[in-house]
Design a protein around this motif. Sequence first.
Motif, mmCIF file in Angstrom:
data_model
loop_
_atom_site.group_PDB
_atom_site.id
_atom_site.type_symbol
_atom_site.label_atom_id
_atom_site.label_comp_id
_atom_site.label_asym_id
_atom_site.label_seq_id
_atom_site.Cartn_x
_atom_site.Cartn_y
_atom_site.Cartn_z
ATOM 1 N N THR A 138 0.822 -1.444 0.117
ATOM 2 C CA THR A 138 -0.380 -0.190 -0.127
ATOM 3 C C THR A 138 1.159 1.564 -0.446
ATOM 4 O O THR A 138 2.064 1.280 0.086
ATOM 5 C CB THR A 138 -0.953 0.260 0.725
ATOM 6 O OG1 THR A 138 -1.881 1.274 1.309
ATOM 7 C CG2 THR A 138 -0.296 -0.194 3.035
ATOM 8 N N ARG A 139 0.022 2.102 -0.297
ATOM 9 C CA ARG A 139 1.494 3.615 -0.106
ATOM 10 C C ARG A 139 0.300 4.398 1.107
ATOM 11 O O ARG A 139 0.538 5.471 0.964
ATOM 12 C CB ARG A 139 0.795 4.659 -1.923
ATOM 13 C CG ARG A 139 1.426 4.181 -2.327
ATOM 14 C CD ARG A 139 1.396 4.466 -4.144
ATOM 15 N NE ARG A 139 1.586 6.490 -3.974
ATOM 16 C CZ ARG A 139 2.817 6.743 -4.155
ATOM 17 N NH1 ARG A 139 3.892 5.950 -4.311
ATOM 18 N NH2 ARG A 139 2.759 8.046 -3.463
ATOM 19 N N HIS A 154 5.079 -0.749 2.551
ATOM 20 C CA HIS A 154 5.214 0.803 2.036
ATOM 21 C C HIS A 154 5.641 0.630 0.675
ATOM 22 O O HIS A 154 7.183 0.360 0.612
ATOM 23 C CB HIS A 154 5.079 1.818 2.750
ATOM 24 C CG HIS A 154 5.269 3.220 2.274
ATOM 25 N ND1 HIS A 154 5.593 4.292 1.626
ATOM 26 C CD2 HIS A 154 3.563 3.697 1.844
ATOM 27 C CE1 HIS A 154 5.234 5.070 1.348
ATOM 28 N NE2 HIS A 154 4.270 5.202 1.435
ATOM 29 N N ILE A 155 5.278 1.837 -0.223
ATOM 30 C CA ILE A 155 5.297 1.615 -1.626
ATOM 31 C C ILE A 155 5.338 2.817 -2.363
ATOM 32 O O ILE A 155 4.749 3.377 -1.796
ATOM 33 C CB ILE A 155 4.372 1.034 -2.651
ATOM 34 C CG1 ILE A 155 3.738 -0.281 -2.794
ATOM 35 C CG2 ILE A 155 4.795 1.205 -4.440
ATOM 36 C CD1 ILE A 155 4.566 -1.568 -2.655
ATOM 37 N N HIS A 156 6.300 3.301 -2.125
ATOM 38 C CA HIS A 156 7.110 4.328 -1.854
ATOM 39 C C HIS A 156 6.747 5.515 -3.493
ATOM 40 O O HIS A 156 6.576 7.101 -3.613
ATOM 41 C CB HIS A 156 8.727 5.044 -2.373
ATOM 42 C CG HIS A 156 8.556 3.971 -0.850
ATOM 43 N ND1 HIS A 156 9.756 5.274 0.452
ATOM 44 C CD2 HIS A 156 8.740 2.681 -0.104
ATOM 45 C CE1 HIS A 156 9.626 4.350 1.083
ATOM 46 N NE2 HIS A 156 9.590 3.493 0.807
ATOM 47 N N ASP A 158 5.189 6.573 -7.397
ATOM 48 C CA ASP A 158 4.301 6.258 -8.275
ATOM 49 C C ASP A 158 4.275 5.980 -10.100
ATOM 50 O O ASP A 158 3.045 5.118 -9.870
ATOM 51 C CB ASP A 158 3.693 8.160 -8.685
ATOM 52 C CG ASP A 158 3.596 9.301 -7.341
ATOM 53 O OD1 ASP A 158 3.369 8.245 -6.150
ATOM 54 O OD2 ASP A 158 3.500 10.075 -7.577
ATOM 55 N N GLN A 163 8.472 0.693 -8.660
ATOM 56 C CA GLN A 163 7.361 0.347 -7.881
ATOM 57 C C GLN A 163 7.053 -1.556 -7.920
ATOM 58 O O GLN A 163 7.476 -2.599 -6.873
ATOM 59 C CB GLN A 163 5.689 0.272 -8.066
ATOM 60 C CG GLN A 163 4.389 1.828 -7.480
ATOM 61 C CD GLN A 163 4.049 1.453 -7.969
ATOM 62 O OE1 GLN A 163 3.315 0.624 -8.580
ATOM 63 N NE2 GLN A 163 2.699 2.698 -7.400
#
Length: 256
Positions: A138-139, A154-156, A158, A163
Amino acid sequence: MEEDTRLTLRFAPELRFFLPPRHRSAPVRVDRDGTSTLGHIVESLGVPRTELGALHIDGHPVDPSHQPRPGQVVDVAPLPRPQPLPPGFQPPRFLLDVHLGTLARRLRLLGLDTDYHNDRDDPTLVRQANDQHRVLLTRDRKLLCRKALRVGAHIHHDQPDRQLTDVLERFAPPLRPWTRCPECNGPLTPVAKGEVADTLPVGTRATYDTFARCTACARVYWRGAHHAHLTQIIRDARATLATVPQPRGTTALPAH
Protein backbone atom coordinates in the motif's frame (compact mmCIF):
# COMPACT_ATOMS: atom_id res chain seq x y z
CA MET A 1 22.47 20.58 36.00
CA GLU A 2 18.95 19.48 35.09
CA GLU A 3 18.72 15.91 33.76
CA ASP A 4 17.95 15.62 30.05
CA THR A 5 14.71 13.62 29.80
CA ARG A 6 14.72 13.51 26.01
CA LEU A 7 15.76 10.77 23.61
CA THR A 8 17.85 11.20 20.49
CA LEU A 9 16.76 9.11 17.50
CA ARG A 10 19.00 8.72 14.47
CA PHE A 11 17.07 7.40 11.50
CA ALA A 12 18.70 5.66 8.54
CA PRO A 13 18.36 7.63 5.28
CA GLU A 14 15.90 5.07 3.89
CA LEU A 15 13.44 5.86 6.69
CA ARG A 16 13.61 9.66 6.70
CA PHE A 17 10.96 9.80 3.99
CA PHE A 18 8.38 8.89 6.65
CA LEU A 19 9.35 11.66 9.04
CA PRO A 20 7.87 15.16 9.05
CA PRO A 21 10.01 17.46 6.86
CA ARG A 22 11.45 19.27 9.90
CA HIS A 23 13.01 16.00 11.15
CA ARG A 24 14.53 14.67 7.92
CA SER A 25 17.93 16.36 8.00
CA ALA A 26 19.13 15.76 11.58
CA PRO A 27 18.68 13.43 14.56
CA VAL A 28 15.28 13.72 16.20
CA ARG A 29 14.98 14.78 19.83
CA VAL A 30 11.79 13.72 21.57
CA ASP A 31 10.48 13.86 25.12
CA ARG A 32 10.30 10.55 26.96
CA ASP A 33 7.01 10.06 28.80
CA GLY A 34 8.21 7.13 30.89
CA THR A 35 5.66 4.60 29.63
CA SER A 36 5.91 4.43 25.81
CA THR A 37 7.86 1.62 24.19
CA LEU A 38 10.55 2.38 21.65
CA GLY A 39 8.41 0.93 18.88
CA HIS A 40 5.55 3.25 19.79
CA ILE A 41 7.84 6.27 19.87
CA VAL A 42 9.25 5.49 16.42
CA GLU A 43 5.80 4.90 14.97
CA SER A 44 4.48 8.14 16.49
CA LEU A 45 7.10 9.97 14.43
CA GLY A 46 5.64 8.52 11.22
CA VAL A 47 7.58 5.32 10.56
CA PRO A 48 5.22 2.32 10.22
CA ARG A 49 6.36 -0.71 12.16
CA THR A 50 6.22 -2.75 8.93
CA GLU A 51 9.22 -0.69 7.75
CA LEU A 52 11.16 -0.93 10.99
CA GLY A 53 14.44 -2.86 11.08
CA ALA A 54 16.98 -3.24 13.86
CA LEU A 55 16.98 -0.88 16.84
CA HIS A 56 20.11 -0.06 18.82
CA ILE A 57 20.46 2.02 21.96
CA ASP A 58 23.97 3.29 22.62
CA GLY A 59 25.21 0.58 20.26
CA HIS A 60 23.31 -2.34 21.82
CA PRO A 61 20.39 -4.12 20.05
CA VAL A 62 16.98 -3.77 21.68
CA ASP A 63 13.44 -4.94 20.96
CA PRO A 64 10.65 -2.54 19.90
CA SER A 65 8.94 -3.32 23.23
CA HIS A 66 11.91 -1.87 25.13
CA GLN A 67 11.24 1.23 27.24
CA PRO A 68 14.17 3.62 26.77
CA ARG A 69 15.75 5.67 29.54
CA PRO A 70 16.28 9.45 29.48
CA GLY A 71 19.24 10.73 27.48
CA GLN A 72 19.77 7.58 25.43
CA VAL A 73 20.66 7.59 21.74
CA VAL A 74 18.63 5.32 19.46
CA ASP A 75 19.69 4.19 16.00
CA VAL A 76 16.78 3.13 13.78
CA ALA A 77 17.63 0.94 10.79
CA PRO A 78 15.47 -0.16 7.84
CA LEU A 79 14.57 -3.77 7.19
CA PRO A 80 17.21 -5.84 5.39
CA ARG A 81 16.70 -6.68 1.73
CA PRO A 82 15.51 -9.19 0.83
CA GLN A 83 13.17 -8.99 3.80
CA PRO A 84 12.83 -12.13 5.94
CA LEU A 85 9.18 -13.18 6.21
CA PRO A 86 7.38 -15.11 8.97
CA PRO A 87 6.51 -18.79 8.55
CA GLY A 88 3.63 -19.21 6.13
CA PHE A 89 4.45 -16.04 4.18
CA GLN A 90 7.21 -17.54 2.02
CA PRO A 91 7.22 -17.55 -0.94
CA PRO A 92 5.42 -14.21 -0.76
CA ARG A 93 1.82 -13.78 -1.85
CA PHE A 94 0.50 -10.26 -2.18
CA LEU A 95 -2.61 -8.19 -1.50
CA LEU A 96 -2.74 -4.68 -2.98
CA ASP A 97 -4.89 -1.71 -2.05
CA VAL A 98 -7.04 0.35 -4.40
CA HIS A 99 -4.21 2.60 -5.66
CA LEU A 100 -2.01 -0.18 -7.07
CA GLY A 101 -4.01 -1.72 -9.91
CA THR A 102 -1.24 -1.46 -12.52
CA LEU A 103 1.29 -2.98 -10.13
CA ALA A 104 -1.13 -5.84 -9.46
CA ARG A 105 -1.32 -6.68 -13.17
CA ARG A 106 2.45 -6.62 -13.49
CA LEU A 107 2.97 -8.88 -10.51
CA ARG A 108 0.45 -11.32 -12.00
CA LEU A 109 2.25 -11.15 -15.35
CA LEU A 110 5.32 -12.41 -13.49
CA GLY A 111 3.32 -15.30 -12.06
CA LEU A 112 3.07 -13.91 -8.51
CA ASP A 113 -0.08 -14.68 -6.54
CA THR A 114 -1.58 -11.19 -6.26
CA ASP A 115 -5.05 -10.32 -5.02
CA TYR A 116 -6.47 -6.89 -5.83
CA HIS A 117 -9.89 -5.28 -5.59
CA ASN A 118 -10.80 -1.61 -5.81
CA ASP A 119 -13.68 -1.68 -3.33
CA ARG A 120 -12.28 -2.97 -0.01
CA ASP A 121 -11.89 -0.85 3.10
CA ASP A 122 -8.88 -0.93 5.40
CA PRO A 123 -10.24 -3.38 8.03
CA THR A 124 -11.20 -5.83 5.27
CA LEU A 125 -7.74 -5.61 3.71
CA VAL A 126 -6.03 -6.26 7.04
CA ARG A 127 -8.24 -9.27 7.80
CA GLN A 128 -7.69 -10.77 4.35
CA ALA A 129 -3.93 -10.22 4.48
CA ASN A 130 -3.70 -11.95 7.86
CA ASP A 131 -6.12 -14.78 7.08
CA GLN A 132 -4.52 -15.62 3.73
CA HIS A 133 -0.92 -14.95 4.81
CA ARG A 134 -0.46 -12.24 2.22
CA VAL A 135 1.89 -9.26 2.27
CA LEU A 136 -0.24 -6.11 2.13
CA LEU A 137 1.25 -3.57 -0.31
CA THR A 138 0.00 0.00 0.00
CA ARG A 139 0.92 3.67 -0.33
CA ASP A 140 -1.18 4.43 2.76
CA ARG A 141 1.09 4.76 5.80
CA LYS A 142 -1.87 4.81 8.18
CA LEU A 143 -2.99 1.42 6.90
CA LEU A 144 0.44 -0.02 7.69
CA CYS A 145 0.20 1.35 11.24
CA ARG A 146 -2.81 -0.81 12.09
CA LYS A 147 -1.75 -2.99 15.01
CA ALA A 148 -3.53 -6.09 13.73
CA LEU A 149 -1.60 -6.21 10.44
CA ARG A 150 0.99 -8.97 10.42
CA VAL A 151 3.04 -8.19 7.29
CA GLY A 152 2.89 -5.17 5.00
CA ALA A 153 5.08 -2.92 2.93
CA HIS A 154 4.96 0.69 1.86
CA ILE A 155 5.15 1.40 -1.87
CA HIS A 156 7.11 4.64 -2.22
CA HIS A 157 6.83 5.45 -5.89
CA ASP A 158 4.09 6.59 -8.26
CA GLN A 159 5.48 4.96 -11.40
CA PRO A 160 4.61 1.27 -11.90
CA ASP A 161 8.12 0.44 -13.16
CA ARG A 162 9.73 1.73 -9.97
CA GLN A 163 7.01 0.16 -7.82
CA LEU A 164 7.69 -3.24 -9.36
CA THR A 165 11.45 -2.92 -8.92
CA ASP A 166 10.96 -2.00 -5.27
CA VAL A 167 8.80 -5.06 -4.59
CA LEU A 168 11.24 -7.39 -6.36
CA GLU A 169 14.25 -6.01 -4.48
CA ARG A 170 12.47 -6.15 -1.14
CA PHE A 171 10.99 -9.66 -1.33
CA ALA A 172 13.00 -11.49 -4.05
CA PRO A 173 9.97 -13.59 -5.11
CA PRO A 174 10.42 -16.54 -7.47
CA LEU A 175 8.97 -15.73 -10.88
CA ARG A 176 6.72 -17.85 -13.11
CA PRO A 177 5.86 -15.53 -16.01
CA TRP A 178 2.75 -16.09 -18.14
CA THR A 179 1.12 -18.42 -15.59
CA ARG A 180 -1.49 -16.08 -14.03
CA CYS A 181 -4.38 -14.08 -15.42
CA PRO A 182 -3.48 -10.35 -15.25
CA GLU A 183 -7.15 -9.51 -14.70
CA CYS A 184 -8.26 -11.92 -11.98
CA ASN A 185 -5.11 -13.75 -10.74
CA GLY A 186 -6.43 -17.17 -11.81
CA PRO A 187 -4.06 -19.82 -13.22
CA LEU A 188 -3.51 -19.87 -16.98
CA THR A 189 -3.43 -23.13 -18.92
CA PRO A 190 -2.72 -23.78 -22.60
CA VAL A 191 -5.85 -24.26 -24.69
CA ALA A 192 -6.29 -25.58 -28.21
CA LYS A 193 -7.28 -23.00 -30.79
CA GLY A 194 -10.31 -25.04 -31.76
CA GLU A 195 -11.72 -24.79 -28.23
CA VAL A 196 -11.73 -20.99 -28.23
CA ALA A 197 -12.02 -20.13 -31.94
CA ASP A 198 -15.64 -19.01 -31.64
CA THR A 199 -14.71 -16.43 -28.98
CA LEU A 200 -11.85 -14.83 -30.94
CA PRO A 201 -11.91 -11.72 -33.13
CA VAL A 202 -11.67 -12.59 -36.81
CA GLY A 203 -8.20 -11.07 -37.19
CA THR A 204 -6.87 -12.90 -34.15
CA ARG A 205 -8.31 -16.21 -35.33
CA ALA A 206 -6.55 -15.78 -38.67
CA THR A 207 -3.19 -14.62 -37.24
CA TYR A 208 -2.47 -16.56 -34.05
CA ASP A 209 -2.35 -20.25 -33.18
CA THR A 210 -1.13 -20.39 -29.56
CA PHE A 211 -3.53 -19.53 -26.74
CA ALA A 212 -3.94 -19.76 -22.98
CA ARG A 213 -7.12 -19.56 -20.94
CA CYS A 214 -7.75 -18.55 -17.36
CA THR A 215 -9.23 -21.39 -15.36
CA ALA A 216 -11.06 -18.89 -13.12
CA CYS A 217 -12.59 -16.25 -15.41
CA ALA A 218 -12.18 -18.00 -18.83
CA ARG A 219 -10.41 -15.05 -20.45
CA VAL A 220 -8.32 -16.10 -23.44
CA TYR A 221 -4.80 -14.76 -24.08
CA TRP A 222 -2.46 -14.78 -27.07
CA ARG A 223 0.73 -13.02 -28.17
CA GLY A 224 -0.88 -9.86 -29.42
CA ALA A 225 0.28 -6.32 -30.05
CA HIS A 226 1.43 -5.76 -26.45
CA HIS A 227 3.52 -8.92 -26.24
CA ALA A 228 6.86 -7.18 -26.85
CA HIS A 229 6.17 -4.66 -24.07
CA LEU A 230 5.14 -7.39 -21.63
CA THR A 231 8.20 -9.44 -22.53
CA GLN A 232 10.40 -6.45 -21.74
CA ILE A 233 8.78 -6.12 -18.31
CA ILE A 234 9.61 -9.77 -17.62
CA ARG A 235 13.16 -9.34 -18.90
CA ASP A 236 13.70 -6.30 -16.68
CA ALA A 237 12.27 -8.15 -13.67
CA ARG A 238 14.66 -11.05 -14.15
CA ALA A 239 17.56 -8.64 -14.47
CA THR A 240 16.54 -6.98 -11.19
CA LEU A 241 16.30 -10.29 -9.35
CA ALA A 242 19.68 -11.38 -10.69
CA THR A 243 21.23 -8.70 -8.45
CA VAL A 244 19.22 -9.66 -5.34
CA PRO A 245 20.29 -12.54 -3.07
CA GLN A 246 17.66 -15.17 -2.36
CA PRO A 247 16.14 -15.05 1.14
CA ARG A 248 17.62 -17.59 3.55
CA GLY A 249 15.93 -20.93 3.58
CA THR A 250 14.49 -20.59 0.06
CA THR A 251 15.48 -22.01 -3.27
CA ALA A 252 14.95 -20.17 -6.52
CA LEU A 253 12.23 -21.73 -8.64
CA PRO A 254 12.81 -22.12 -12.36
CA ALA A 255 11.40 -19.30 -14.49
CA HIS A 256 9.14 -20.46 -17.28
